[in-house]
Design an enzyme around this catalytic site. Structure first.
Site, short mmCIF file in Angstrom:
data_model
loop_
_atom_site.label_atom_id
_atom_site.label_comp_id
_atom_site.label_asym_id
_atom_site.label_seq_id
_atom_site.Cartn_x
_atom_site.Cartn_y
_atom_site.Cartn_z
N HIS A 1 28.70 36.97 32.70
CA HIS A 1 29.88 37.82 32.46
C HIS A 1 30.05 38.29 31.03
O HIS A 1 30.88 39.14 30.76
CB HIS A 1 31.16 37.10 32.89
CG HIS A 1 31.59 36.04 31.92
ND1 HIS A 1 31.13 34.76 31.97
CD2 HIS A 1 32.44 36.08 30.86
CE1 HIS A 1 31.67 34.05 30.99
NE2 HIS A 1 32.47 34.82 30.30
C1 UD1 Z 1 37.27 37.09 29.03
C2 UD1 Z 1 37.10 36.58 27.61
C3 UD1 Z 1 35.83 35.78 27.50
C4 UD1 Z 1 35.78 34.68 28.55
C5 UD1 Z 1 36.04 35.26 29.93
C6 UD1 Z 1 36.13 34.14 30.93
C7 UD1 Z 1 37.98 38.05 25.82
C8 UD1 Z 1 37.61 39.01 24.77
N1 UD1 Z 1 36.99 37.71 26.66
O1 UD1 Z 1 36.20 37.97 29.31
O2 UD1 Z 1 35.76 35.16 26.23
O3 UD1 Z 1 34.52 34.06 28.50
O4 UD1 Z 1 37.27 36.00 29.93
O5 UD1 Z 1 35.94 34.58 32.23
O6 UD1 Z 1 39.12 37.63 25.89
N2 UD1 Z 1 38.78 41.86 35.73
C9 UD1 Z 1 39.23 41.96 37.01
N3 UD1 Z 1 40.04 40.99 37.49
C10 UD1 Z 1 40.44 39.92 36.76
C11 UD1 Z 1 39.99 39.84 35.44
C12 UD1 Z 1 39.15 40.81 34.93
O7 UD1 Z 1 38.90 42.90 37.72
O8 UD1 Z 1 41.18 39.07 37.26
C13 UD1 Z 1 37.87 42.93 35.21
C14 UD1 Z 1 38.64 44.10 34.65
O9 UD1 Z 1 37.93 45.23 34.93
C15 UD1 Z 1 38.62 43.84 33.17
C16 UD1 Z 1 37.24 43.21 33.00
O10 UD1 Z 1 37.07 42.42 34.17
O11 UD1 Z 1 38.76 45.00 32.42
C17 UD1 Z 1 37.11 42.35 31.78
O12 UD1 Z 1 38.15 41.40 31.72
P1 UD1 Z 1 38.59 40.81 30.30
O13 UD1 Z 1 39.65 39.80 30.53
O14 UD1 Z 1 38.82 41.90 29.34
O15 UD1 Z 1 37.29 40.10 29.77
P2 UD1 Z 1 36.30 39.06 30.44
O16 UD1 Z 1 34.97 39.69 30.52
O17 UD1 Z 1 36.90 38.50 31.68
N1 UDP Z 2 34.33 28.88 37.16
C1 UDP Z 2 34.91 28.84 38.42
N2 UDP Z 2 34.47 29.73 39.36
C2 UDP Z 2 33.50 30.65 39.13
C3 UDP Z 2 32.91 30.66 37.83
C4 UDP Z 2 33.36 29.78 36.87
O1 UDP Z 2 35.80 28.01 38.67
O2 UDP Z 2 33.17 31.42 40.02
C5 UDP Z 2 34.82 27.93 36.13
C6 UDP Z 2 33.75 27.06 35.55
O3 UDP Z 2 33.55 25.92 36.35
C7 UDP Z 2 34.32 26.74 34.19
C8 UDP Z 2 35.05 27.99 33.83
O4 UDP Z 2 35.30 28.68 35.04
O5 UDP Z 2 35.21 25.65 34.27
C9 UDP Z 2 34.23 28.82 32.89
O6 UDP Z 2 34.83 30.06 32.74
P1 UDP Z 2 34.02 31.37 32.37
O7 UDP Z 2 32.58 31.20 32.65
O8 UDP Z 2 34.73 32.48 33.04
O9 UDP Z 2 34.33 31.53 30.82
P2 UDP Z 2 33.74 30.90 29.47
O10 UDP Z 2 33.69 29.41 29.62
O11 UDP Z 2 32.41 31.51 29.21
O12 UDP Z 2 34.72 31.36 28.44
#
Ligand code: UD1
Ligand code: UDP
Length: 362
Positions: free
Chosen positions: A207
């Site tokens: 991601h």
């Molecule tokens: C964010 C965090 C990242 C973290 C990740 C965990 C920042 C800059 N990034 O990244 O550090 O590792 O969360 O998962 O804060 N979206 C949906 N539904 C949701 C959430 C997101 O559709 O419930 C889609 C939207 O199109 C959104 C895109 O994902 O614009 C990115 O979401 P965003 O929260 O900006 O960043 P992540 O890539 O999720």
């Molecule tokens: N996780 C989850 N379901 C998924 C993918 C990840 O519950 O489908 C959990 C995972 O076990 C961990 C956390 O989400 O506890 C990690 O989050 P993510 O990878 O989104 O973000 P990061 O740790 O890179 O910020």
């Protein structure tokens, strides 16, 4: 009675907060209010964790998700500030390195409310990552720096942060893995649902902006995973960001043939998938560590990692996704590997230590 406002918004923060909130609410003298920024909003990215992990309902839901970084962080800053002005807490607790973390910390610091940062001191030394900017800024705004590891302490000291602000407590994700790990084995039916056999599949998650924003790099990662899948099935719970990007580029159908794609899964299913995988392949911070907690080797598809201890101990291998062959080769070479017996993330009681320290913060 000391009033703490916790600000969360993204998936990994719900899991960390599940561990810490439990300890905070069991500590006399502390009262916690939960603010959800709305950064992650799909049920399978948010609500599922609150239900499964017994996280208290948010007292405030700010409803701010999506959009570019500046707009998202700016809108959160404004809304968190308003909430803090209303609630007048004695301290604000933030986790990790997302836009929600920075907005929470900055809003509080500007109002002279002490900030406590859980998972302080992590560094990739790559300022092109949005997370690196968020964590450096948050650490410098915080009054109390709760670090998971010795390497994190060193990073903070190197940046001139005063040692008296730092408390090495261990990793709250380890607390969560221990606490919920057993329950996962009792309740999750995810292996049967997908016909997966223990140690007979690879679990992958992708991601990070660095892997999804660049079209070439995302295609390389996916082709590498598809090539590895010829050797062993690959299960890929797909982050909405990655799904949308694959869809936009017309790659989703190709990826779906060859890999087992599913929507994001709940934490208990995820733990089950991690525990029983032959190998974890990821660019997630949390998932790298959870692979180790469950003693499963990991390949990290990035140029660098914050969790250097696991690379040193042989549990994690960095595999920069330069070509599909490099990705598939890195994965296949790691199958069957193991690391050394180490315990860098504390003893599973980080959350209690954090709660005990918070009492003295205001
Ligand atoms: C964010 C965090 C990242 C973290 C990740 C965990 C920042 C800059 N990034 O990244 O550090 O590792 O969360 O998962 O804060 N979206 C949906 N539904 C949701 C959430 C997101 O559709 O419930 C889609 C939207 O199109 C959104 C895109 O994902 O614009 C990115 O979401 P965003 O929260 O900006 O960043 P992540 O890539 O999720
Ligand atoms: N996780 C989850 N379901 C998924 C993918 C990840 O519950 O489908 C959990 C995972 O076990 C961990 C956390 O989400 O506890 C990690 O989050 P993510 O990878 O989104 O973000 P990061 O740790 O890179 O910020």
């Amino acid at each position: 009675m000391m009033k703490i406002v916790t600000v969360v918004g993204a998936r990994p923060q719900f899991i960390k907060a599940a561990a810490v909130s439990r300890a905070v609410r069991a500590t006399p003298g502390l009262r916690e209010l939960l603010v959800h920024t709305g950064q992650h909003y799909d049920d399978n990215m948010s609500a599922v964790f609150f239900e499964e992990l017994g996280i208290p309902r948010p007292d405030h839901h700010l409803g701010i998700g999506g959009g570019p970084h500046g707009a998202m962080t700016g809108r959160m800053l404004e809304a968190v500030e308003r909430t803090l002005l209303d609630e007048k807490p004695d301290a604000v607790l933030v986790y990790g390195d997302t836009n929600s973390t920075l907005a929470g910390a900055l809003a509080a610091a500007k109002l002279h409310i002490p900030v406590a940062h859980v998972e302080a001191g992590l560094r990739s030394f790559n300022r092109r990552m949005p997370e690196e900017l968020n964590r450096v800024l948050t650490d410098h705004l915080a009054e109390r720096l709760f670090t998971p590891t010795a390497a994190a302490d060193e990073n903070l000291l190197r940046e001139g942060l005063p040692p008296e602000r730092i408390r090495r407590v261990g990793d709250v994700m380890y607390d969560a893995a221990l606490f919920f790990g057993e329950r996962a084995a009792r309740t999750s039916g995810i292996l049967q649902a997908h016909g997966l056999h223990p140690k007979g599949y690879i679990l992958a998650t992708i991601h990070r902006a660095e892997n999804t924003d660049d079209p070439g790099r995302l295609a390389t990662v996916m082709e590498g995973l598809r090539a590895a899948a010829a050797r062993m099935p690959v299960m890929l719970p797909l982050h909405p960001r990655t799904r949308r990007t694959l869809q936009d580029r017309g790659l989703l159908e190709r990826v779906a043939t060859g890999l087992t794609l599913v929507d994001p899964v709940g934490y208990l299913d995820m733990v089950m998938l991690e525990k029983n995988a032959a190998l974890v392949v990821t660019d997630s911070g949390g998932v790298q560590k959870e692979a180790f907690f469950h003693q499963v080797p990991c390949v990290t598809l990035r140029d660098e990692t914050e969790w250097v201890e696991l690379v040193e101990a042989g549990w994690n291998r960095l595999c920069p996704p330069r070509s599909p062959e490099a990705v598939a080769g890195g994965i296949i070479a790691a199958l069957g590997s193991r690391g050394r017996d180490v315990q860098p993330y504390g003893d599973g009681h980080a959350a209690e230590r954090i709660a005990a320290e918070l009492v003295h913060l205001a």
